[in-house]
Design a protein around this motif. Structure first.
Motif, PDB file in Angstrom:
ATOM      1  N   UNK A  68       0.721  -1.064  -0.052  1.00  0.00           N
ATOM      2  CA  UNK A  68       0.031   0.016  -0.039  1.00  0.00           C
ATOM      3  C   UNK A  68       0.831   1.223  -0.059  1.00  0.00           C
ATOM      4  N   UNK A 117      -1.165   4.729  -1.066  1.00  0.00           N
ATOM      5  CA  UNK A 117      -2.420   4.577   0.046  1.00  0.00           C
ATOM      6  C   UNK A 117      -1.834   4.781   1.320  1.00  0.00           C
ATOM      7  N   UNK A 127      -1.556   8.757  -4.942  1.00  0.00           N
ATOM      8  CA  UNK A 127      -1.720   7.496  -5.719  1.00  0.00           C
ATOM      9  C   UNK A 127      -2.184   7.730  -7.280  1.00  0.00           C
ATOM     10  N   UNK A 128      -2.986   9.036  -7.207  1.00  0.00           N
ATOM     11  CA  UNK A 128      -3.330   9.291  -8.698  1.00  0.00           C
ATOM     12  C   UNK A 128      -2.300   9.738  -9.633  1.00  0.00           C
ATOM     13  N   UNK A 188       2.203   3.562 -11.280  1.00  0.00           N
ATOM     14  CA  UNK A 188       2.141   2.358 -10.560  1.00  0.00           C
ATOM     15  C   UNK A 188       0.477   1.788 -10.422  1.00  0.00           C
ATOM     16  N   UNK A 189       0.140   0.739 -10.643  1.00  0.00           N
ATOM     17  CA  UNK A 189      -1.104   0.411 -10.539  1.00  0.00           C
ATOM     18  C   UNK A 189      -1.371  -0.868  -9.768  1.00  0.00           C
ATOM     19  N   UNK A 190      -2.430  -0.897  -8.925  1.00  0.00           N
ATOM     20  CA  UNK A 190      -2.821  -2.062  -8.027  1.00  0.00           C
ATOM     21  C   UNK A 190      -3.960  -2.778  -8.474  1.00  0.00           C
TER      22      UNK A 190
END
Lengths: 303, 414
Positions: free
Chosen positions: B95, B100, B120-121, B125-127
């Motif tokens: 996270x 996050x 985060x935005x 990097x994506x989750x």
């Protein structure tokens, strides 16, 4: 006899109960009102004619011939009624919008509180119900009157130089309506917002949405069932609201609830009042059906 | 291959025992050149510079230290697994990589830039979320397009990319469905497609297969690996399932109490665990506590209360303590009716333990035995059922010799 049938009987009886309730306490009284709305006013006891006298047997049915739609024609021809309906709609729509604008941020904030504070916030929303609704409206009269608390504070802070007329204005009425109905807006909104999965917002952020975009693209669309439920839960009773406009608003324009009251108690014209009530009910059927749909959809989505 | 083997073989193996380098695993008969040619699987391109550098990252929640000064390098194109028991901090670390959570200290360098404080935005990097976190009000297509729209991509390009992603995860024909009209496996694919659509530099996967049943999980593991190889994207997966980590990842980082306790290839993790805790956490193992009695030519003699004197080949680096545990994996324990001749294990020393079979569990592919020694200790042995008829099976109550070579066991500090 199979076990299933033994158990099925009480179950079926239980299913009948709500319908029985509807027939006894809604359809039968509504039938009376509908009948009165088709009658003529009379100086008598009861104040309308014809009166069905079932002791006369078959002859009583002859009275049916005397029923007419004259009262409904009057509703359309006299613009007092149409104006009352319109005012009721305008007041209800405006109040619902104000309620939504105030209620949504409160519900959103509540849903984001730590778990143990949510219960406290919920309590605070419900606490006004512990006092009678009428007493709370009278309290507002006290606050808003010429030498009331509000004017005293404004004068003491030198915001105004002379007392402002609050009471008997539309502002006072809107204040009263918004104050009274706010919990009905907050609770359904809070119910949907608190069920919202926090990881959806994280996913939105992860995919490049700013917090504001995430709100408009994820939170708000997902809260629409709550918005609909809250709006209708407020809109429907506000249309027929009588006490708040009567106590807080001026007397130059009336909501349909006030007009009804006038016809019944001041003019003693029960047939016209009944016709107005029937018309109001028909007016409220579409939003009620809409509310039912929304609620069913929400139930399905939840299950 | 040469570059690979540098990080594949950890330092904890003795010089002569290279478990997955050119001479050890891939090529048994011939020299190095054919090992290049006989490379069984195409490996992702791995460069020397780490794509992601985690430097002394720490994160606490109240008094609980979830991640404790953790450092780790992950190279571009790697399939890396973070493995650990629940509450070990692996999800918190993931996270923090997604943004996050913000680290209390330390740096997270992605391609040389510190992203520890980046929202985060704004991260490349994506989750993929454990519960998938699909938007319930959007169709499969709109879910996948969500990230592309936020990136301001042209409509035409979005349509092309969505079609590409849909084909990649084999969801053709389901584009208009809402998430609640999909099966669990299909939802998992949508989540994967959505997180890959933006072509992230690093894809983070939080227990991506936990919600699938066993059969589907196994086939999806293969598909994930295939996808990762094809795209060359760096995958970091968090899992508590060691089999899953071993199947998919090139390297595994084992976490315990907020720290990385070992980073190694699956094989090294299993065959050369860095500590007793890891040896017990990864797979099954027999452990005998004892004292080092003698030490010569890289061979230790350990005297144990439960299994007598055992001979163990020493790993690198050598143990410094005298009080140690001898560890042996059940599948490396052989059973026989009589003691094997000393040359049966080749030139290696053999440890023999006599006992009685106390328990036999037939598991299909293998049969696992429990052998009770005279000291009361139990040795677990598992043997592959290589023949359909059980001519080699042992029965409960039978007297057997459980034996293993010095090379097959490990010595671990207690």
């Amino acid at each position: 006899m199979s076990a299933r049938r033994i158990f099925a009987r009480p179950a079926r009886l239980a299913a009948i109960a709500p319908y029985l309730w509807m027939v006894l306490f809604f359809l039968v009284p509504f039938g009376f009102v509908l009948k009165i709305s088709l009658s003529q006013t009379a100086i008598a006891q009861p104040p309308y004619t014809p009166v069905f006298d079932f002791t006369e047997g078959r002859a009583a049915l002859a009275a049916f011939a005397q029923l007419s739609f004259d009262n409904f024609k009057l509703l359309i021809s006299d613009n007092l009624y149409i104006l009352s309906y319109l005012r009721s709609l305008v007041v209800a729509v405006t109040s619902t919008l104000i309620l939504l604008l105030i209620g949504y941020p409160i519900a959103y904030g509540m849903a984001r509180l730590p778990q143990r504070w949510q219960a406290v916030a919920m309590m605070l929303v419900i606490v006004p119900f512990w006092t009678s609704f009428l007493i709370r409206i009278y309290a507002w009269i006290n606050i808003l009157q010429h030498d009331g608390l509000l004017n005293q504070i404004l004068l003491a802070l030198h915001i105004v130089s002379a007392p402002v007329v609050w009471l008997s204005t539309d502002s006072a009425m809107y204040l009263g309506i918004v104050y009274s109905y706010l919990p009905f807006m907050i609770l359904p909104l809070y119910a949907t917002l608190s069920k919202m999965d926090a990881s959806l917002l994280e996913a939105a952020g992860d995919l490049g949405a700013s917090p504001l975009q995430a709100f408009w693209l994820v939170t708000f669309p997902l809260s629409l069932p709550g918005v609909g439920a809250g709006a209708l839960l407020c809109f429907i009773p506000i249309v027929g609201e009588f006490v708040i406009p009567d106590l807080l608003a001026g007397s130059n324009s009336l909501m349909i609830g006030q007009t009804l009251w006038l016809e019944f108690f001041t003019n003693k014209d029960w047939p016209v009042a009944s016709a107005a009530a029937v018309a109001l009910l028909l007016l409220l059927v579409p939003p009620l059906v809409l509310y039912d749909r929304l609620q069913r959809r929400q139930l399905e989505a939840g299950g | 291959m040469r570059r690979l083997s540098r990080w594949r073989s950890a330092a904890s193996l003795p010089p002569g025992l290279d478990l997955c380098g050119e001479s050890g695993l891939l090529d048994v008969t011939s020299g190095e050149a054919s090992a290049e040619a006989a490379k069984p699987l195409p490996e992702p391109a791995v460069s020397d510079m780490p794509l992601l550098r985690i430097e002394g990252v720490a994160k606490s929640f109240g008094n609980f230290r979830a991640v404790d000064k953790l450092s780790l390098d992950i190279r571009a194109g790697e399939f890396f697994a973070l493995l650990g028991p629940s509450g070990c901090g692996k999800t918190t670390l993931l996270r923090m990589l997604a943004g996050f959570e913000t680290p209390d200290e330390g740096r997270i360098l992605l391609g040389g830039n510190d992203i520890a404080q980046v929202l985060p935005h704004e991260r490349p990097v994506n989750m993929m979320f454990q519960n998938y976190a699909l938007f319930p009000h959007l169709s499969v297509r709109d879910n996948i397009a969500f990230g592309l729209r936020r990136a301001g991509m042209a409509r035409k390009d979005i349509a092309t990319r969505v079609a590409e992603m849909v084909a990649l995860v084999k969801l053709e024909g389901l584009e208009k469905r809402k998430p609640d009209q999909l099966s669990g496996g299909q939802r998992q694919r949508v989540a994967l497609a959505r997180s890959l659509a933006r072509r992230p530099q690093v894809l983070l996967l939080d227990e991506p297969l936990a919600a699938l049943d066993k059969k589907l999980r196994e086939s999806t593991q293969g598909e994930l690996m295939e996808l990762q190889r094809r795209l060359g994207t760096t995958f970091i997966i968090v899992t508590h399932d060691q089999e899953e980590a071993m199947t998919m990842a090139g390297r595994i980082g084992v976490m315990d109490a907020g720290r990385l306790v070992q980073v190694a290839t699956p094989r090294n993790l299993y065959e050369a665990p860095a500590s007793r805790w890891i040896a017990e956490f990864v797979g099954d193992i027999n452990l005998f506590n004892g004292q080092v009695a003698a030490r010569e030519n890289g061979r230790l003699t350990v005297s144990t209360a439960e299994a007598g004197t055992l001979s163990v080949s020493e790993l690198w680096p050598p143990v410094t303590k005298e009080v140690v545990s001898v560890a042996i994996r059940p599948e490396k324990v052989k059973l026989s009716r009589r003691a094997p001749a000393s040359d049966e294990g080749g030139s290696h020393a053999i440890n023999r333990l006599e006992g009685v079979v106390s328990d036999v569990n037939y598991l299909g592919g293998v049969t696992s035995y429990r052998v009770k020694l005279e000291t009361g200790a139990v040795v677990r042995a598992s043997m592959a059922n290589t023949a359909r008829l059980d001519v080699d099976a042992y029965l409960a109550g039978q007297r057997v010799v459980a034996w293993f070579t010095a090379d097959d066991c490990l010595v671990l500090e207690q």
